[in-house]
Design an enzyme around this catalytic site. Structure first.
Site, PDB file in Angstrom:
ATOM      1  N   CYS A   1      13.403  10.249   7.312  1.00  0.00           N
ATOM      2  CA  CYS A   1      13.270   9.755   8.698  1.00  0.00           C
ATOM      3  C   CYS A   1      14.595   9.853   9.452  1.00  0.00           C
ATOM      4  O   CYS A   1      14.602  10.050  10.663  1.00  0.00           O
ATOM      5  CB  CYS A   1      12.745   8.330   8.709  1.00  0.00           C
ATOM      6  SG  CYS A   1      13.622   7.233   7.601  1.00  0.00           S
TER       7      CYS A   1
ATOM      8  N   GLY B   1       6.815   4.561   8.442  1.00  0.00           N
ATOM      9  CA  GLY B   1       5.977   5.751   8.596  1.00  0.00           C
ATOM     10  C   GLY B   1       6.139   6.331   9.982  1.00  0.00           C
ATOM     11  O   GLY B   1       7.187   6.176  10.616  1.00  0.00           O
ATOM     12  N   SER B   2       5.091   6.962  10.449  1.00  0.00           N
ATOM     13  CA  SER B   2       5.203   7.697  11.716  1.00  0.00           C
ATOM     14  C   SER B   2       5.196   6.747  12.908  1.00  0.00           C
ATOM     15  O   SER B   2       4.638   5.647  12.848  1.00  0.00           O
ATOM     16  CB  SER B   2       4.042   8.682  11.833  1.00  0.00           C
ATOM     17  OG  SER B   2       2.825   7.972  11.851  1.00  0.00           O
ATOM     18  N   THR B   3       5.763   7.217  14.001  1.00  0.00           N
ATOM     19  CA  THR B   3       5.790   6.405  15.222  1.00  0.00           C
ATOM     20  C   THR B   3       4.370   6.180  15.748  1.00  0.00           C
ATOM     21  O   THR B   3       4.047   5.092  16.224  1.00  0.00           O
ATOM     22  CB  THR B   3       6.692   7.090  16.267  1.00  0.00           C
ATOM     23  OG1 THR B   3       8.021   7.106  15.727  1.00  0.00           O
ATOM     24  CG2 THR B   3       6.715   6.346  17.586  1.00  0.00           C
TER      25      THR B   3
ATOM     26  N   GLY C   1       2.829   3.501  13.712  1.00  0.00           N
ATOM     27  CA  GLY C   1       3.576   2.280  14.031  1.00  0.00           C
ATOM     28  C   GLY C   1       3.098   1.658  15.337  1.00  0.00           C
ATOM     29  O   GLY C   1       2.936   0.445  15.440  1.00  0.00           O
TER      30      GLY C   1
ATOM     31  N   GLU D   1       9.984  15.105  15.835  1.00  0.00           N
ATOM     32  CA  GLU D   1      10.340  15.035  14.416  1.00  0.00           C
ATOM     33  C   GLU D   1       9.509  16.055  13.641  1.00  0.00           C
ATOM     34  O   GLU D   1       8.282  16.038  13.697  1.00  0.00           O
ATOM     35  CB  GLU D   1      10.052  13.623  13.898  1.00  0.00           C
ATOM     36  CG  GLU D   1      10.510  13.410  12.484  1.00  0.00           C
ATOM     37  CD  GLU D   1      10.255  11.986  12.002  1.00  0.00           C
ATOM     38  OE1 GLU D   1       9.216  11.406  12.342  1.00  0.00           O
ATOM     39  OE2 GLU D   1      11.116  11.461  11.268  1.00  0.00           O
TER      40      GLU D   1
ATOM     41  N   LYS E   1       0.851  -1.209   0.000  1.00  0.00           N
ATOM     42  CA  LYS E   1       0.000   0.000   0.000  1.00  0.00           C
ATOM     43  C   LYS E   1       0.877   1.246   0.000  1.00  0.00           C
ATOM     44  O   LYS E   1       1.541   1.554   0.985  1.00  0.00           O
ATOM     45  CB  LYS E   1      -0.931   0.047   1.209  1.00  0.00           C
ATOM     46  CG  LYS E   1      -1.986   1.149   0.972  1.00  0.00           C
ATOM     47  CD  LYS E   1      -2.577   1.736   2.208  1.00  0.00           C
ATOM     48  CE  LYS E   1      -1.829   2.869   2.824  1.00  0.00           C
ATOM     49  NZ  LYS E   1      -1.832   4.142   2.068  1.00  0.00           N
TER      50      LYS E   1
ATOM     51  N   GLU F   1       9.726   0.616  10.671  1.00  0.00           N
ATOM     52  CA  GLU F   1      10.716   1.680  10.417  1.00  0.00           C
ATOM     53  C   GLU F   1      10.019   2.986  10.712  1.00  0.00           C
ATOM     54  O   GLU F   1       9.187   3.427   9.924  1.00  0.00           O
ATOM     55  CB  GLU F   1      11.125   1.699   8.934  1.00  0.00           C
ATOM     56  CG  GLU F   1      11.904   0.519   8.449  1.00  0.00           C
ATOM     57  CD  GLU F   1      13.321   0.527   8.943  1.00  0.00           C
ATOM     58  OE1 GLU F   1      13.743   1.532   9.564  1.00  0.00           O
ATOM     59  OE2 GLU F   1      14.007  -0.476   8.735  1.00  0.00           O
TER      60      GLU F   1
HETATM   61  P1  NDP Z   1       1.858   7.854   8.449  1.00  0.00           P
HETATM   62  O1  NDP Z   1       2.489   6.970   9.446  1.00  0.00           O
HETATM   63  O2  NDP Z   1       0.522   8.406   8.729  1.00  0.00           O
HETATM   64  O3  NDP Z   1       1.755   7.071   7.042  1.00  0.00           O
HETATM   65  C1  NDP Z   1       2.628   6.065   6.585  1.00  0.00           C
HETATM   66  C2  NDP Z   1       1.813   5.038   5.805  1.00  0.00           C
HETATM   67  O4  NDP Z   1       0.884   4.394   6.666  1.00  0.00           O
HETATM   68  C3  NDP Z   1       0.986   5.638   4.683  1.00  0.00           C
HETATM   69  O5  NDP Z   1       0.874   4.715   3.615  1.00  0.00           O
HETATM   70  C4  NDP Z   1      -0.359   5.834   5.371  1.00  0.00           C
HETATM   71  O6  NDP Z   1      -1.418   5.976   4.486  1.00  0.00           O
HETATM   72  C5  NDP Z   1      -0.449   4.558   6.179  1.00  0.00           C
HETATM   73  N1  NDP Z   1      -1.350   4.616   7.314  1.00  0.00           N
HETATM   74  C6  NDP Z   1      -1.882   5.713   7.935  1.00  0.00           C
HETATM   75  N2  NDP Z   1      -2.669   5.317   8.967  1.00  0.00           N
HETATM   76  C7  NDP Z   1      -2.619   3.971   9.005  1.00  0.00           C
HETATM   77  C8  NDP Z   1      -3.197   2.973   9.861  1.00  0.00           C
HETATM   78  N3  NDP Z   1      -3.991   3.291  10.880  1.00  0.00           N
HETATM   79  N4  NDP Z   1      -2.929   1.681   9.622  1.00  0.00           N
HETATM   80  C9  NDP Z   1      -2.114   1.321   8.622  1.00  0.00           C
HETATM   81  N5  NDP Z   1      -1.549   2.201   7.771  1.00  0.00           N
HETATM   82  C10 NDP Z   1      -1.788   3.512   7.971  1.00  0.00           C
HETATM   83  O7  NDP Z   1       2.821   8.986   8.131  1.00  0.00           O
HETATM   84  P2  NDP Z   1       2.440  10.295   7.311  1.00  0.00           P
HETATM   85  O8  NDP Z   1       2.607   9.957   5.923  1.00  0.00           O
HETATM   86  O9  NDP Z   1       1.125  10.873   7.662  1.00  0.00           O
HETATM   87  O10 NDP Z   1       3.545  11.264   7.868  1.00  0.00           O
HETATM   88  C11 NDP Z   1       3.370  11.837   9.156  1.00  0.00           C
HETATM   89  C12 NDP Z   1       4.655  11.804   9.914  1.00  0.00           C
HETATM   90  O11 NDP Z   1       5.215  10.500   9.899  1.00  0.00           O
HETATM   91  C13 NDP Z   1       5.732  12.672   9.318  1.00  0.00           C
HETATM   92  O12 NDP Z   1       5.630  13.988   9.728  1.00  0.00           O
HETATM   93  C14 NDP Z   1       6.960  11.999   9.854  1.00  0.00           C
HETATM   94  O13 NDP Z   1       7.192  12.432  11.150  1.00  0.00           O
HETATM   95  C15 NDP Z   1       6.605  10.559   9.909  1.00  0.00           C
HETATM   96  N6  NDP Z   1       7.104   9.794   8.773  1.00  0.00           N
HETATM   97  C16 NDP Z   1       8.197   9.018   8.964  1.00  0.00           C
HETATM   98  C17 NDP Z   1       8.696   8.314   7.913  1.00  0.00           C
HETATM   99  C18 NDP Z   1       9.863   7.435   8.042  1.00  0.00           C
HETATM  100  O14 NDP Z   1      10.434   7.075   7.017  1.00  0.00           O
HETATM  101  N7  NDP Z   1      10.245   7.036   9.224  1.00  0.00           N
HETATM  102  C19 NDP Z   1       8.129   8.400   6.582  1.00  0.00           C
HETATM  103  C20 NDP Z   1       6.951   9.220   6.493  1.00  0.00           C
HETATM  104  C21 NDP Z   1       6.478   9.869   7.565  1.00  0.00           C
HETATM  105  P3  NDP Z   1      -1.764   7.488   3.989  1.00  0.00           P
HETATM  106  O15 NDP Z   1      -0.546   8.015   3.354  1.00  0.00           O
HETATM  107  O16 NDP Z   1      -2.811   7.315   3.017  1.00  0.00           O
HETATM  108  O17 NDP Z   1      -2.153   8.233   5.225  1.00  0.00           O
END
Ligand code: NDP
Length: 546
Positions: free
Chosen positions: A359, A303-305, A308, A457, A251, A325
């Site tokens: 990140c 993605g975000s903590t 996660g 962050e 996804k 991650e």
């Molecule tokens: P998210 O954690 O919201 O999104 C990462 C992925 O998870 C996206 O594909 C998102 O879909 C999906 N997602 C969102 N909610 C859920 C859920 N409940 N269950 C499963 N999957 C889900 O990060 P964001 O993209 O909103 O970014 C927000 C913050 O996250 C940033 O400001 C940054 O701090 C951090 N981040 C960290 C990253 C890293 O590499 N460590 C990368 C990106 C973000 P969708 O995009 O459609 O919301």
């Protein structure tokens, strides 16, 4: 080159001024051509075909929830690029079923055959590199220089690297194999795989050197990726999973689905067996549906903590494997004996690469007190030379912020930094385009460890500068964070490098460099930055059962 208003010392190195370099002009625009075909509307990629989204059965809870498509836009001009399918539970279920059906056959293929498919994906990424780079830049806002020179080549490199592992997995886990093969295709209570055992043919397992067997794939992997490196994150997730004999449902992030969908086309072109890779687009609800699907054997999330943690709760008590991650607030430590010009370049790359949407960005800078003034002066000059603007221009250093919500988040942190008493230094200069989401690079001085901008962050081009006196103080301040993803150390002394590096609680430590990635090198964090590794031999561990 057209000479108009002077704006800075391009290519002059840290600390150079226009006068120093003898260059007072401005580069003429050098736009990359955008002739990349984008369909008006995309479905999901399930079972080897692009399919229309299925109804969510009326389960939506917000206005507009029942819409089967949403728009993905170019953040540099806010223009729509395409309509993309919103994945419902029914779509996720269809994709997981396709992956489960395909998995036994894929795992049962001769490993060298699996390697050939993965190798072909890598070659097609190379052949379609320019198109992928342009699309990545249009959908995500990152400078073409980065998508062309970093994202796309590294994505190809990950597939090449893992193609090499596919028929050598027993060497990756030497001494850890030999457990009896699981009977009936049942792994830890999951339903049996339909249409096969999910295991490698005995002749292939037993013909391996040492005869100790071959690692079992995990099964069906749900992989959820963010928007900051869309194609590269897809490669990080898919390549090791496929090499180990798993099948996948990926996804992509809501704001950057287009290069993942191009990757789906590449899977078709290389005739990857249907169902081995499935891609379901959508927002967080689609991700949540994937996490909770009972037939998923492993979730790999970047993605975000916050999200996660939610995923960790949702998978707790199930047999699903999990790797996370997550975010970071990584320290970049400059000692007085470092080459300061080189270190300033490192600071720039650590925090302003990809608009700070990284990140492992070096977002907390620690400078030894005796060189603090010099570093700040050089940083200010170098920052002023960065070009913010059209991401498709080959001269652009800082492109568009990925989305309006992310821009709002960055502004909230800028307000917090100023309100809590830190001093803000912004790269003044060029006017920003009237449309799109933009943020000039900046840094804060006078930052206290308790300030919000030093703890949380930001995920934008904003740096918090602090100082230290002794190596012990540098280590304790660097480790004073909820996160532990990466760190940088700049010094001339080899012994100091090793002494400091081993005391830093960070998954990756860069020495006299920053933001260097290689598929052979594992990446991952400590503490709230998650667990599990991606890349390298260690990254294979999340995709096998030993
Ligand atoms: P998210 O954690 O919201 O999104 C990462 C992925 O998870 C996206 O594909 C998102 O879909 C999906 N997602 C969102 N909610 C859920 C859920 N409940 N269950 C499963 N999957 C889900 O990060 P964001 O993209 O909103 O970014 C927000 C913050 O996250 C940033 O400001 C940054 O701090 C951090 N981040 C960290 C990253 C890293 O590499 N460590 C990368 C990106 C973000 P969708 O995009 O459609 O919301």
């Amino acid at each position: 080159m057209k000479a108009n208003k002077a704006r800075g010392a391009v290519g002059g190195g840290a600390g150079a001024t226009p006068r120093d370099t003898g260059f007072e002009g401005e580069y003429a625009p050098a736009p990359e051509t955008t002739k990349v075909a984008i369909a008006p509307r995309y479905g999901h990629f399930i079972g080897g075909k692009f399919v229309e989204p299925r109804s969510d059965g009326g389960k939506g809870t917000r206005p507009g929830d029942h819409e089967p498509h949403f728009l993905t836009i170019n953040p540099a001009n806010e223009q729509p690029l395409a309509e993309v399918a919103q994945g419902s539970e029914a779509d996720v279920d269809a994709a997981v079923r396709a992956a489960a059906t395909a998995q036994p056959k894929w795992a049962g293929l001769r490993a060298s055959e699996r390697a050939k498919y993965i190798f072909r994906i890598a070659r097609r990424i190379q052949e379609r590199a320019r198109e992928l780079a342009v699309l990545e830049t249009m959908d995500g806002g990152k400078p073409i220089r980065e998508s062309r020179d970093v994202d796309v080549p590294l994505a190809a490199a990950h597939f090449f690297y893992h193609a090499g592992w596919a028929d050598k997995l027993e060497y990756a886990f030497a001494g850890r194999l030999g457990s009896p093969p699981l009977r009936g295709g049942s792994h830890l209570g999951n339903p049996p795989l339909r249409g096969g055992s999910g295991r490698l043919a005995r002749s292939e397992r037993d013909s391996r050197p040492g005869g100790a067997g071959y690692p079992e794939p995990v099964g069906v992997c749900g992989q959820i990726i963010p928007w900051n490196f869309p194609l590269l994150m897809a490669a990080w997730k898919l390549a090791p999973a496929l090499a180990c004999g798993n099948t996948c449902v990926l996804k992509p992030a809501e704001t950057t689905p287009l290069t993942a969908l191009r990757l789906a086309e590449i899977c078709q072109e290389v005739e990857l067996p249907p169902g081995v890779v499935n891609i379901v687009t959508g927002d967080g609800r689609t991700g949540a549906a994937l996490v909770s699907h009972p037939r998923i054997d492993k979730i790999a999330f970047t993605g975000s903590t916050d999200v996660g943690k939610r995923i960790a709760k949702a998978t707790a008590g199930t047999t699903k494997k999990l790797t996370l991650e997550l975010g970071g607030k990584s320290p970049n430590i400059i000692f007085a004996d470092a080459s300061i010009d080189q270190a300033v370049e490192g600071i720039i790359s650590a925090i302003y690469f990809n608009q700070g949407h990284v990140c492992c960005a070096g977002s907390r800078l620690f400078v030894q007190e005796s060189v603090l003034e010099e570093v700040i002066a050089k940083l200010r000059l170098r920052m002023a030379s960065l070009r913010v603007g059209d991401p498709l221009d080959k001269n652009t250093d800082i492109g568009a912020i990925n989305s309006r919500p992310q821009l709002d988040t960055i502004h909230r942190y800028l307000d917090a930094g100023r309100n809590e008493g830190a001093e803000w230094h912004e790269a003044n200069g060029s006017a920003l385009p009237s449309k799109g989401y933009w943020c000039r690079p900046s840094f804060f001085t006078g930052v206290q460890p308790s300030h919000t901008i030093a703890r949380e962050e930001i995920f934008g081009p904003v740096l918090a500068v602090m100082s230290f006196r002794t190596p012990e103080e540098a280590i304790s301040r660097a480790n004073n964070s909820a996160y532990g993803l990466a760190a940088g150390v700049w010094t001339d002394k080899g012994s100091k490098i090793f002494e400091i590096a081993k005391k830093l609680r960070a998954g990756v430590v860069w020495l006299n460099t920053y933001n260097r990635f290689d598929p052979a090198s594992p990446f991952g964090g400590f503490k709230e930055s998650g667990f599990g590794r991606e890349g390298g031999m260690q990254g294979l561990r999340g995709y096998v059962r030993l």
